[in-house]
Design a protein around this motif. Structure first.
Motif, PDB file in Angstrom:
ATOM      1  N   ILE A   1      -5.648  -2.091   7.972  1.00 17.05           N
ATOM      2  CA  ILE A   1      -6.282  -2.602   9.196  1.00 17.05           C
ATOM      3  C   ILE A   1      -7.782  -2.798   8.991  1.00 17.05           C
ATOM      4  O   ILE A   1      -8.459  -3.403   9.812  1.00 17.05           O
ATOM      5  CB  ILE A   1      -6.042  -1.682  10.429  1.00 17.05           C
ATOM      6  N   ASP A   2      -8.307  -2.280   7.846  1.00 20.55           N
ATOM      7  CA  ASP A   2      -9.729  -2.483   7.542  1.00 20.55           C
ATOM      8  C   ASP A   2      -9.998  -3.885   7.012  1.00 20.55           C
ATOM      9  O   ASP A   2     -11.128  -4.352   6.991  1.00 20.55           O
ATOM     10  CB  ASP A   2     -10.172  -1.456   6.490  1.00 20.55           C
ATOM     11  N   VAL A   3      -8.950  -4.592   6.600  1.00 22.96           N
ATOM     12  CA  VAL A   3      -9.136  -5.910   5.976  1.00 22.96           C
ATOM     13  C   VAL A   3      -9.360  -6.978   7.049  1.00 22.96           C
ATOM     14  O   VAL A   3      -8.751  -6.930   8.125  1.00 22.96           O
ATOM     15  CB  VAL A   3      -7.887  -6.279   5.135  1.00 22.96           C
TER      16      VAL A   3
ATOM     17  N   GLY B   1       0.775  -1.240   0.000  1.00 21.96           N
ATOM     18  CA  GLY B   1       0.000   0.000   0.000  1.00 21.96           C
ATOM     19  C   GLY B   1       0.803   1.285   0.000  1.00 21.96           C
ATOM     20  O   GLY B   1       0.306   2.334   0.423  1.00 21.96           O
ATOM     21  N   LYS B   2       2.033   1.250  -0.518  1.00 21.34           N
ATOM     22  CA  LYS B   2       2.880   2.456  -0.529  1.00 21.34           C
ATOM     23  C   LYS B   2       2.251   3.557  -1.387  1.00 21.34           C
ATOM     24  O   LYS B   2       2.121   4.701  -0.944  1.00 21.34           O
ATOM     25  CB  LYS B   2       4.279   2.122  -1.081  1.00 21.34           C
ATOM     26  N   THR B   3       1.855   3.175  -2.608  1.00 17.85           N
ATOM     27  CA  THR B   3       1.306   4.170  -3.528  1.00 17.85           C
ATOM     28  C   THR B   3      -0.004   4.728  -2.984  1.00 17.85           C
ATOM     29  O   THR B   3      -0.246   5.936  -2.997  1.00 17.85           O
ATOM     30  CB  THR B   3       1.066   3.514  -4.905  1.00 17.85           C
ATOM     31  N   ARG B   4      -0.809   3.809  -2.457  1.00 18.38           N
ATOM     32  CA  ARG B   4      -2.103   4.213  -1.925  1.00 18.38           C
ATOM     33  C   ARG B   4      -1.911   5.188  -0.752  1.00 18.38           C
ATOM     34  O   ARG B   4      -2.639   6.160  -0.615  1.00 18.38           O
ATOM     35  CB  ARG B   4      -2.841   2.930  -1.466  1.00 18.38           C
ATOM     36  N   LEU B   5      -0.928   4.912   0.061  1.00 21.33           N
ATOM     37  CA  LEU B   5      -0.656   5.786   1.205  1.00 21.33           C
ATOM     38  C   LEU B   5      -0.198   7.167   0.732  1.00 21.33           C
ATOM     39  O   LEU B   5      -0.687   8.197   1.209  1.00 21.33           O
ATOM     40  CB  LEU B   5       0.407   5.162   2.126  1.00 21.33           C
TER      41      LEU B   5
HETATM   42  N1  LIG Z   1      -8.334  -2.884   1.987  1.00 17.22           N
HETATM   43  C1  LIG Z   1      -7.264  -2.125   1.829  1.00 17.22           C
HETATM   44  N2  LIG Z   1      -6.604  -2.195   0.656  1.00 17.22           N
HETATM   45  C2  LIG Z   1      -5.515  -1.405   0.502  1.00 17.22           C
HETATM   46  C3  LIG Z   1      -5.066  -0.544   1.520  1.00 17.22           C
HETATM   47  N3  LIG Z   1      -3.971   0.089   1.070  1.00 17.22           N
HETATM   48  C4  LIG Z   1      -3.732  -0.374  -0.179  1.00 17.22           C
HETATM   49  N4  LIG Z   1      -4.655  -1.278  -0.518  1.00 17.22           N
HETATM   50  C5  LIG Z   1      -4.764  -1.997  -1.775  1.00 17.22           C
HETATM   51  O1  LIG Z   1      -3.615  -2.837  -1.924  1.00 17.22           O
HETATM   52  C6  LIG Z   1      -3.220  -2.893  -3.272  1.00 17.22           C
HETATM   53  C7  LIG Z   1      -1.773  -2.475  -3.375  1.00 17.22           C
HETATM   54  O2  LIG Z   1      -1.662  -1.121  -3.026  1.00 17.22           O
HETATM   55  P1  LIG Z   1      -0.535  -0.200  -3.628  1.00 17.22           P
HETATM   56  O3  LIG Z   1      -0.643   1.107  -2.984  1.00 17.22           O
HETATM   57  O4  LIG Z   1      -0.510  -0.276  -5.103  1.00 17.22           O
HETATM   58  O5  LIG Z   1       0.710  -0.967  -3.080  1.00 17.22           O
HETATM   59  P2  LIG Z   1       2.241  -0.658  -3.318  1.00 17.22           P
HETATM   60  O6  LIG Z   1       2.906  -1.034  -2.058  1.00 17.22           O
HETATM   61  O7  LIG Z   1       2.411   0.698  -3.832  1.00 17.22           O
HETATM   62  O8  LIG Z   1       2.560  -1.717  -4.418  1.00 17.22           O
HETATM   63  P3  LIG Z   1       3.781  -1.752  -5.446  1.00 17.22           P
HETATM   64  O9  LIG Z   1       3.837  -0.400  -6.095  1.00 17.22           O
HETATM   65  O10 LIG Z   1       3.392  -2.855  -6.384  1.00 17.22           O
HETATM   66  O11 LIG Z   1       4.989  -2.073  -4.643  1.00 17.22           O
HETATM   67  C8  LIG Z   1      -4.165  -1.984  -4.050  1.00 17.22           C
HETATM   68  O12 LIG Z   1      -5.173  -2.782  -4.616  1.00 17.22           O
HETATM   69  C9  LIG Z   1      -4.714  -1.068  -2.980  1.00 17.22           C
HETATM   70  O13 LIG Z   1      -5.980  -0.593  -3.281  1.00 17.22           O
HETATM   71  C10 LIG Z   1      -5.830  -0.505   2.734  1.00 17.22           C
HETATM   72  O14 LIG Z   1      -5.523   0.242   3.687  1.00 17.22           O
HETATM   73  N5  LIG Z   1      -6.884  -1.307   2.823  1.00 17.22           N
END
Ligand SMILES: Nc1nc2c(ncn2[C@@H]2O[C@H](COP(=O)(O)OP(=O)(O)OP(=O)(O)O)[C@@H](O)[C@H]2O)c(=O)[nH]1
Length: 614
Positions: free
Chosen positions: A221-223, A120-124
């Protein structure tokens, strides 16, 4: 008596002077420094058993060896040092805040987000950007420029944080490998439903190696099935102990998806920065910092995002970034707003450069366009020279002892990758238990893991001068190429004891050598000849042992040492130059510039030999 010559070419002997050479220099470069003919150095190398052309770039060892042979002390200058000297030649001191304490003002922390794939790095980064980004006046279109700033309220005060907007540790380590320090704090993202994974460990090792404090974001933590407590337990094994367990690492449970507790995470970053770091800079000086990202834009030309580390960057400033230079035509933030100026810890996109700098290159503002152009040109020339260098010399097992003798490293840094966690652990603990004697050399395992050797491992090795050990695993194709290109050594083993034996042997050589003086022979002066070219020559009878050319000597008169540290520069028997004269024979000795010799004096020769280790 003549000065020693080889094959008719005069051997350019020094007097123990220091010669500074860039890494990857050629014999021609060396020759220029000592005012010699390059051909004579080629000849010397040939006599030492190495075929080297005059213009070919040679290894550090070759330069050192050549220096020793000709009585020069060779000092190899690293690219970073060279750049510092280049800037110094323009009276610029890079990386220093001007003035004293009173000129320093608090600056925001610069943060990199790291963690395992999909945690979830990008999402964060997106969640922070959406909720906390500072409002711009015009509110243009958000664009990724490689970094952005967010605000958060801590103890009633608005605090800013700068985020490097490239998730993952690749960018971080790539910059670090180039000697740039871009990050103050790392946020380690760990998905609570997945727990600590190989890249989590890799990321935290990268941060530790760079001495960057870590804040842990326990994400998702919502999962269902999320277990934040387990994550805390797992990370304890890697030395990250949560505050609530008595440690000093802040853990914050978040959901990047739902935007939960993002503020607490930002607060934790600010608190960690306040507790562990003294982040201040002088805003009232010419701006300096690093380029984070750069590309060529069709419409706008070279575009670079820079992070200002000290001083204030303004539109109209003359700037050098890596080997690019120019006048700042415009400064743009991550929302597309134009800025008039950017102070410490502020990221900004810069328009107006002549070409594209590399990520991790430093930038600085200078007073005159001409200075900027000259610095950029010198750097470009250096880059070209470096590209000729066949191989950048880094730490390798075979030369550990030499590298250590040269004082380049004090510890042996290792990265261990293996086929199973059991074997990796076994190898690591055996290596850490190696008896390296009086702890003169530390063995440090910077990172260990199961799986192939990756580009990230190579990056870490580059940044930390480490050797990579592959135990029953190989490197990925691109990692192999990168290691070869960057000169990072990857050693493969399939039997634990072989790995240990080899490293132990290397370490034994690696221990700092002790030297002892060994007497070689004594010569009694029977006659003193005067030569118009060479000064006084001693006509001698060798009383004991043998006298060799190019060894040290002291002069003894009436049983007292009257001169120390002399060199046997020339040695002759009848009309011939010889390398040694043995006991009972007569000959001529030339002590170089030293002329104070008398009949009945004794020349005692010796050499410094490495003491064998018990
Ligand atoms: N349920 C839930 N899903 C999340 C959360 N954060 C991220 N995700 C999901 O997890 C998946 C990966 O999230 P990314 O943010 O792409 O992860 P990343 O770490 O950037 O991934 P890479 O760029 O591939 O290394 C996506 O489908 C997001 O929507 C969260 O807090 N809760």
């Amino acid at each position: 008596m003549q000065a020693p010559s080889i094959g008719g070419v005069m051997l350019p002997r020094g007097k123990g002077e220091t010669v500074r050479l860039s890494r990857g220099a050629s014999l021609t470069d060396f020759a220029e420094k000592i005012n010699a003919n390059p051909a004579s150095l080629v000849q010397v190398m040939f006599n030492l058993g190495e075929m080297v052309t005059a213009t070919q770039s040679v290894s550090d060892e070759t330069l050192t060896l050549l220096g020793e042979e000709m009585n020069y002390i060779v000092q190899i200058v690293s690219p970073e040092e060279e750049d510092r000297e280049l800037l110094e030649s323009f009276s610029i001191e890079f990386g220093e805040d001007e003035g004293g304490e009173e000129n320093l003002v608090a600056r925001p922390p610069v943060v990199t987000v790291m963690g395992h794939v999909d945690h979830g790095k990008t999402r964060l980064l997106d969640a922070i950007r959406k909720t906390n980004v500072i409002e711009g006046e015009a509110g243009g279109i958000t664009q990724h420029i490689g970094a952005y700033q967010a605000t958060t309220e801590v103890n009633g005060e608005d605090r800013r944080i700068t985020f490097i907007d490239t998730p993952g540790h690749e960018a971080f380590t790539a910059m670090r490998a180039r000697g740039a320090k871009s990050t103050d704090i790392a946020i380690l993202v760990v998905a609570a439903n997945d727990g600590v994974m190989p890249q989590t460990v890799e990321a935290l090792n990268h941060a530790k190696a760079a001495d960057v404090p870590i804040v842990v974001a326990v994400n998702k933590i919502d999962v269902e099935g999320a277990d934040p407590t387990k994550v805390r337990g797992q990370l304890t094994e890697y030395g990250l102990v949560a505050e609530e367990y008595g440690g000093d690492t802040m853990f914050v449970d978040i959901s990047a998806k739902q935007g939960l507790h993002i503020d607490s995470l930002l607060e934790a970053v600010v608190l960690t920065a306040d507790a562990a770091l003294d982040l201040r800079a002088n805003p009232d000086q010419n701006a300096e910092g690093i380029a984070i990202e750069a590309h060529l834009d069709r419409g706008r030309g070279a575009v670079a995002t820079v992070l200002v580390q000290r001083g204030t960057l303004r539109v109209g400033d003359t700037i050098v970034a890596g080997d690019a230079h120019g006048r700042v035509r415009a400064l743009i933030d991550d929302k597309g707003n134009t800025l008039e100026e950017a102070g410490p810890s502020t990221p900004a996109m810069v328009l107006g450069l002549t070409n594209v700098p590399g990520a991790g290159d430093n930038f600085l503002v200078v007073e005159e366009d001409r200075t900027a152009r000259q610095i950029a040109e010198k750097r470009a020339a250096r880059e070209r020279n470096a590209a000729f260098a066949k191989r950048i010399r880094r730490v390798n097992i075979e030369d550990l002892d030499k590298i250590l003798k040269a004082g380049e490293i004090q510890s042996l840094n290792l990265i261990i990758k293996g086929d199973a966690s059991g074997s990796v652990e076994a190898l690591e603990s055996a290596l850490l238990q190696l008896d390296v004697g009086e702890d003169e050399v530390d063995i440090r395992v910077l990172h260990r893991g199961v799986g192939a050797v990756t580009e990230s491992d190579v990056n870490l090795a580059m940044g930390s001068d480490a050797i990579i050990i592959g135990f029953n695993v190989r490197a990925e194709g691109r990692a192999t190429q990168m290691a070869e290109r960057e000169g990072v050594q990857v050693k493969y083993y399939s039997v634990i004891y072989q790995a240990i034996e080899e490293i132990e042997a290397a370490l034994k050589g690696m221990l700092k050598p002790e030297y002892e003086e060994v007497e070689l022979g004594t010569a009694e002066i029977r006659e003193v000849f005067r030569s118009s070219k060479l000064g006084n020559i001693a006509g001698v009878l060798i009383r004991s042992g043998e006298v060799r050319r190019n060894t040290k000597a002291r002069l003894i008169r009436d049983g007292k040492v009257v001169a120390e540290n002399l060199n046997i520069e020339g040695l002759r028997r009848f009309k011939d130059d010889v390398t040694e004269i043995r006991e009972g024979y007569e000959g001529g000795i030339n002590l170089g510039n030293f002329n104070d010799i008398k009949v009945d004096d004794v020349i005692a020769t010796y050499e410094m030999r490495e003491k064998p280790r018990g």
